[in-house]
Design a protein around this motif. Sequence first.
Motif: not given
Length: 301
Positions: A205-212, A231-246
């Motif tokens: 969040e902070k990175m997004h804010r300061v860059i903008a 594999g499918q683990n990657g999808i679960a990990q991806a979800q965490v990043f989707l929740d954290a940034c755009h």
Amino acid sequence: ADIYLSGLNRSKKSFSQRIRSLALNFKGIDEEFLEELMVVLLEADIGIKTAQKIVDRVENEAMDRNLKSFGEISECLIEQMAQMYEEKGDEAIKRNEAGPTVILMVGVNGSGKTTTTAKLTKRLQEEGKSVVLAAADTFRAGAIDQLAMWAERLQVPCIKGKEGGDPSATLVDACRYAKAHDLDYLIGDTAGRLQNKANLMKELEKMHRVIAREIPGAPHEVWLVIDATTGQNGIAQAQVFLDACHVSGIILTKMDGTAKGGIVFAIRDLLGLPVRYIGLGETADDLRPFDLEAYLYGMCE
Ligand code: GDP
């Protein structure tokens, strides 16, 4: 296209071989065939939800259009997979006309962010673009040196902070450098520790804010780097990043080391994100834009 296909050889062979093996027992679209098709899709790591959708679509299409032969049905399978991918829309990669375009690389440690940053730099250079790198992975030991080494090899500037330092500060410095030198691209390599989700979210969040604040509209693209071999683990990990940034797109790495290329479809179906590039090796040349057509035919023919 040849290199692209040969790089995908492993996923190509096993998926197409398995599809072809379905022809041996083929007696028409019956329960048995649909079950076997499901297994082949799951073995390619398409994931249960997406695989079920594909099987349903193939079954419905085959009924509607009265498809009978194995040839027709495997053609229909490719067609349905392509449609499913394309139905999700076709967003162009964003570029900033008014100044530097900022791309952030996010993803778990070891997914290939640093290497992919180098590969992407090389591609942009080949398009005649100027690039500055920001070594904002201040967490993983050696990540800064690793990126700096690539920067030296590729002859691009690399803005670094201290290991353990504030990655946002590095990104601000890099934004200012890019503006002052009128550069086309800034690529930021970030850290990805999943162990501490709250921290990761706060940091992103902070990175997004300061860059903008430095460059309006930035980051223009946020690319989530996923290791295809997870594999499918990657999808679960991806979800965490989707929740954290755009997150705006996916880069799938290590596609040279897996027969499970089907993860592309799970990502598209479940996360709705476009796969922008695929990584096919460890050198700076081993990155290809994702090409659905080449991919599907590579997988299925
Ligand atoms: P990071 O922690 O996300 O920055 O990951 P790195 O960029 O350090 O990559 C981790 C390891 O994966 C390194 O040994 C890379 O050489 C390797 N790697 C990255 N991308 C690919 C790829 O597309 N194919 C293969 N075979 N290896 C890759």
